[in-house]
Design an enzyme around this catalytic site. Sequence first.
Site, PDB file in Angstrom:
ATOM      1  N   CYS A  96       0.704  -1.070   0.157  1.00 37.71           N
ATOM      2  CA  CYS A  96      -0.160  -0.502  -0.415  1.00 37.71           C
ATOM      3  C   CYS A  96       1.182   1.173  -0.297  1.00 37.71           C
ATOM      4  CB  CYS A  96      -0.852   0.215   1.444  1.00 37.71           C
ATOM      5  SG  CYS A  96      -2.179  -1.151   1.037  1.00 37.71           S
ATOM      6  N   CYS A 177      -3.591  -0.525  -3.451  1.00 42.16           N
ATOM      7  CA  CYS A 177      -4.299   0.094  -1.644  1.00 42.16           C
ATOM      8  C   CYS A 177      -3.943   1.073  -1.598  1.00 42.16           C
ATOM      9  CB  CYS A 177      -4.463  -1.012  -0.776  1.00 42.16           C
ATOM     10  SG  CYS A 177      -2.650  -1.750  -0.831  1.00 42.16           S
TER      11      CYS A 177
END
Length: 268
Positions: A96, A177
């Site tokens: 992420c 993400c």
Amino acid sequence: MERPQQKRGRRRCVVLAVVAVLLLVVIVAVVLGLTLRQDSQPLKTTFIARCEEFKQYDCQKIWDAFEQAYVGRDPCKVPTEAYDPFIAAAYFKPECNRMMFWSKTKDVVHDFTETNNCFVTLEDTVLGRVADGLTWCGKEGSSETFTTGCPGWSDCANNTVRSFWNRVSAAFADAACGDVTAMLNGSIPTPFSPASIFGSVELMRFSSPRVSRLNVVLVTQTNSVANCTNASFKELQKELDAGIAYNCKEVAEAQLQECSSKPCGGCW
Ligand code: JS2
């Protein structure tokens, strides 16, 4: 009237000629066999070596899952889902806020991610690394992997290599993400193309709230023809899932090169 020794002489010549031809056929067959066999070796050797760089995978298992997608098949009839077992075997941990997508900037983006280690492209994961820069295909009725004579990217829709990149790009985008970055090319009139893999496979898979922001880094040079007001970015923003913030920054290619020694986040 031929004398017996003449007959024997002629017969000996015929036998020698037949033996010579047979010998030639055997030599050609052996050379051909070795050449064809060698064709399948370099790909598997390269694939396994690259997989082993990650030190966390059963690389034979990943190779088997990759190979089953195309071996014995018409090289123009390999759908993206044929690589599903490969995706399942080559799981990777989503990073992420570090995932970097790109379009028409392959060299500059990888020079960048290799030096400053702040971002991860698909080709920095096992999914993309094992096949990056390679070509391969199978053939109906053969258990071989060929690396020559394969259909080109635009020769047919379901071609072996194109389906691979579509499938792994989808998997990489599905895992996106946090803040996602896309490095696009300011030296071409339309830095964002809906027909590109980034535009047709990856962008629509960025899903809010898993993805919170898309940062476009538009790489510029002295002769750049596009900036962040380029019309193609309006198209991009229309495609972007509502709820995902959008940002675009023009960054000179020279500045990227200086970034390699800077801490993450200090580049643009
Ligand atoms: C790598 C190859 C090969 O976001 C990026 C990456 O995730 C990539 O998988 O797809 C996006 C780039 O594709 P796009 O937007 O079509 O940009 P491009 O510069 O026109 O295409 C570059 C080729 C992408 C697919 N691809 N990726 N390594 O060896 C390779 N071969 C192909 N065909």
